[in-house]
Design a protein around this motif. Structure first.
Motif, PDB file in Angstrom:
ATOM      1  N   SER A  90     -11.083 -12.226  22.580  1.00 51.55           N
ATOM      2  CA  SER A  90     -10.306 -12.551  21.580  1.00 51.55           C
ATOM      3  C   SER A  90      -9.154 -11.504  21.107  1.00 51.55           C
ATOM      4  O   SER A  90      -8.664 -11.641  19.966  1.00 51.55           O
ATOM      5  N   SER A  91      -9.007 -10.483  21.881  1.00 54.60           N
ATOM      6  CA  SER A  91      -8.242  -9.477  21.771  1.00 54.60           C
ATOM      7  C   SER A  91      -6.770  -9.784  22.090  1.00 54.60           C
ATOM      8  O   SER A  91      -6.248 -10.887  22.669  1.00 54.60           O
ATOM      9  N   GLY A  92      -5.954  -8.722  21.884  1.00 57.12           N
ATOM     10  CA  GLY A  92      -4.387  -8.970  22.386  1.00 57.12           C
ATOM     11  C   GLY A  92      -4.229  -8.599  23.747  1.00 57.12           C
ATOM     12  O   GLY A  92      -4.825  -7.951  24.440  1.00 57.12           O
ATOM     13  N   TYR A  93      -2.882  -9.216  24.318  1.00 58.07           N
ATOM     14  CA  TYR A  93      -2.645  -9.038  25.615  1.00 58.07           C
ATOM     15  C   TYR A  93      -1.438  -8.359  25.851  1.00 58.07           C
ATOM     16  O   TYR A  93      -0.477  -8.525  24.996  1.00 58.07           O
ATOM     17  N   LEU A  94      -1.385  -7.026  26.364  1.00 61.04           N
ATOM     18  CA  LEU A  94      -0.209  -6.224  26.647  1.00 61.04           C
ATOM     19  C   LEU A  94       0.225  -5.921  28.011  1.00 61.04           C
ATOM     20  O   LEU A  94      -0.647  -5.925  28.854  1.00 61.04           O
ATOM     21  N   MET A  95       1.642  -6.151  28.213  1.00 61.68           N
ATOM     22  CA  MET A  95       2.036  -5.945  29.541  1.00 61.68           C
ATOM     23  C   MET A  95       2.190  -4.294  29.626  1.00 61.68           C
ATOM     24  O   MET A  95       2.940  -3.528  28.814  1.00 61.68           O
ATOM     25  N   THR A  96       1.643  -3.750  30.517  1.00 60.99           N
ATOM     26  CA  THR A  96       1.822  -2.422  30.914  1.00 60.99           C
ATOM     27  C   THR A  96       2.859  -1.899  31.627  1.00 60.99           C
ATOM     28  O   THR A  96       3.629  -2.731  32.167  1.00 60.99           O
ATOM     29  N   GLY A  97       3.053  -0.615  31.861  1.00 57.20           N
ATOM     30  CA  GLY A  97       4.185  -0.066  32.797  1.00 57.20           C
ATOM     31  C   GLY A  97       4.376  -0.525  33.998  1.00 57.20           C
ATOM     32  O   GLY A  97       5.209  -0.513  34.739  1.00 57.20           O
ATOM     33  N   ASP A  98       3.000  -0.597  34.663  1.00 55.41           N
ATOM     34  CA  ASP A  98       3.019  -1.117  36.045  1.00 55.41           C
ATOM     35  C   ASP A  98       2.791  -2.601  36.316  1.00 55.41           C
ATOM     36  O   ASP A  98       2.319  -3.048  37.371  1.00 55.41           O
ATOM     37  N   ARG A  99       3.370  -3.408  35.352  1.00 54.69           N
ATOM     38  CA  ARG A  99       3.360  -4.862  35.395  1.00 54.69           C
ATOM     39  C   ARG A  99       2.024  -5.388  35.430  1.00 54.69           C
ATOM     40  O   ARG A  99       1.997  -6.645  35.856  1.00 54.69           O
ATOM     41  N   ASN A 100       0.950  -5.046  34.826  1.00 55.48           N
ATOM     42  CA  ASN A 100      -0.157  -5.555  34.650  1.00 55.48           C
ATOM     43  C   ASN A 100      -0.467  -5.756  33.379  1.00 55.48           C
ATOM     44  O   ASN A 100       0.221  -5.615  32.390  1.00 55.48           O
ATOM     45  N   ILE A 101      -1.426  -6.905  33.125  1.00 52.45           N
ATOM     46  CA  ILE A 101      -1.787  -7.127  31.959  1.00 52.45           C
ATOM     47  C   ILE A 101      -3.030  -6.695  31.113  1.00 52.45           C
ATOM     48  O   ILE A 101      -4.140  -6.559  31.952  1.00 52.45           O
ATOM     49  N   VAL A 140       4.206   1.359  23.555  1.00 57.04           N
ATOM     50  CA  VAL A 140       3.344   2.451  24.082  1.00 57.04           C
ATOM     51  C   VAL A 140       2.756   1.948  25.759  1.00 57.04           C
ATOM     52  O   VAL A 140       3.075   2.734  26.644  1.00 57.04           O
ATOM     53  N   ALA A 141       2.402   0.814  25.587  1.00 56.50           N
ATOM     54  CA  ALA A 141       1.663   0.294  26.805  1.00 56.50           C
ATOM     55  C   ALA A 141       2.967   0.150  28.108  1.00 56.50           C
ATOM     56  O   ALA A 141       2.320   0.117  29.137  1.00 56.50           O
ATOM     57  N   ALA A 142       4.017  -0.241  27.246  1.00 55.82           N
ATOM     58  CA  ALA A 142       5.141  -0.519  28.565  1.00 55.82           C
ATOM     59  C   ALA A 142       5.347   0.874  29.173  1.00 55.82           C
ATOM     60  O   ALA A 142       5.933   0.661  30.410  1.00 55.82           O
ATOM     61  N   GLY A 143       5.127   1.797  28.525  1.00 57.41           N
ATOM     62  CA  GLY A 143       5.364   3.178  29.348  1.00 57.41           C
ATOM     63  C   GLY A 143       4.077   3.741  30.019  1.00 57.41           C
ATOM     64  O   GLY A 143       4.185   4.848  30.609  1.00 57.41           O
ATOM     65  N   MET A 144       3.002   3.107  30.243  1.00 58.75           N
ATOM     66  CA  MET A 144       1.754   3.563  30.931  1.00 58.75           C
ATOM     67  C   MET A 144       1.122   2.645  31.737  1.00 58.75           C
ATOM     68  O   MET A 144       1.455   1.466  31.737  1.00 58.75           O
ATOM     69  N   VAL A 146      -1.754   0.525  33.643  1.00 58.19           N
ATOM     70  CA  VAL A 146      -2.870   0.043  33.362  1.00 58.19           C
ATOM     71  C   VAL A 146      -4.436   0.647  33.473  1.00 58.19           C
ATOM     72  O   VAL A 146      -5.136   0.787  32.527  1.00 58.19           O
ATOM     73  N   ASP A 147      -4.177   1.386  34.504  1.00 61.48           N
ATOM     74  CA  ASP A 147      -5.429   2.326  34.733  1.00 61.48           C
ATOM     75  C   ASP A 147      -5.551   3.544  33.871  1.00 61.48           C
ATOM     76  O   ASP A 147      -6.635   3.972  33.355  1.00 61.48           O
ATOM     77  N   SER A 148      -4.525   4.140  33.492  1.00 62.21           N
ATOM     78  CA  SER A 148      -4.368   4.962  32.530  1.00 62.21           C
ATOM     79  C   SER A 148      -4.762   4.624  31.043  1.00 62.21           C
ATOM     80  O   SER A 148      -5.598   5.212  30.515  1.00 62.21           O
ATOM     81  N   ILE A 149      -4.318   3.406  30.818  1.00 55.69           N
ATOM     82  CA  ILE A 149      -4.587   2.879  29.449  1.00 55.69           C
ATOM     83  C   ILE A 149      -6.165   2.656  29.334  1.00 55.69           C
ATOM     84  O   ILE A 149      -6.876   3.001  28.275  1.00 55.69           O
ATOM     85  N   LEU A 150      -6.803   2.100  30.307  1.00 61.34           N
ATOM     86  CA  LEU A 150      -8.266   1.765  30.245  1.00 61.34           C
ATOM     87  C   LEU A 150      -9.103   2.953  30.584  1.00 61.34           C
ATOM     88  O   LEU A 150     -10.323   2.529  30.307  1.00 61.34           O
ATOM     89  N   THR A 151      -8.875   3.873  31.195  1.00 56.55           N
ATOM     90  CA  THR A 151      -9.732   5.239  31.593  1.00 56.55           C
ATOM     91  C   THR A 151      -9.312   6.440  30.921  1.00 56.55           C
ATOM     92  O   THR A 151      -9.509   6.712  29.595  1.00 56.55           O
TER      93      THR A 151
END
Length: 180
Positions: A90-101, A140-144, A146-151
């Motif tokens: 039930s969390s939010g969905y964000l588009m990352t800079g490398d076009r992942n969710i 912020v997520a748009a500039g990073m 997905v691997d960086s955000i999650l690790t």
């Protein structure tokens, strides 16, 4: 009959005069508005600490109590779509800079940093914080990646979101500061 009427008028006048006497509780501060304008020229004159406060009656002065020593917690929900298909949390969905969710949840803790701004500027502070943090997370997520955000970039992401959201709140004069 006239004697009782005079006593009633005197009692009403005394009650009105005493309506300006307030006790500001521990951990709170007060802001006094006289005919809708803040009383005092400097922040020291505008903010009254805990204790006994003498103001004009309610007809003239309005006393706003601000909880300045509390730490408030808010779960950010504005970027969440509201749909739960059973395969996602039930969390939010964000588009990352490398076009992942990325699925990201956030909870913030904030304090009142400016009692005058807090009392006067915003009626629904929780919605403003919700929108500011959600906006910051999307930006912020748009500039990073997905691997960086999650690790390894979690701390960088959190710090950037905190700075971005605090700047937005400061720009609108909300009178609050997000700590974590």
């Amino acid at each position: 009959v006239t004697k009782y009427f005079v006593m009633l008028v005197i009692a009403v006048v005394i009650i009105i005069c005493c309506s300006g006497i307030r006790i500001v509780g521990s951990g709170n501060q007060a802001v006094v508005l006289r005919f809708g304008k803040v009383v005092g020229d400097t922040i020291e004159e505008q903010v009254h600490n805990s204790g006994l406060l003498f103001a004009f009656p309610y007809i003239i002065d309005e006393v706003i109590i601000v909880p300045t020593s509390n730490v408030f917690e808010k779960t950010v929900t504005t970027h969440y779509s509201g749909e739960n298909t059973g395969t996602t949390s039930s969390s939010g969905y964000l588009m990352t800079g490398d076009r992942n969710i990325a699925t990201i949840s956030a909870s913030v803790k904030y304090v009142v940093s400016n009692p005058v701004e807090y009392a006067l500027s915003v009626k629904d502070i929780e919605s403003l914080i919700n929108a500011s943090v959600s906006n910051a997370m999307v930006n912020v997520a748009a500039g990073m990646g997905v691997d960086s955000i999650l690790t390894d970039g979690k701390d960088t992401f959190a710090t950037s979101v905190l700075d971005f959201a605090n700047k937005k709140l400061s720009d609108v004069g909300a009178g609050v500061k997000i700590n974590t």
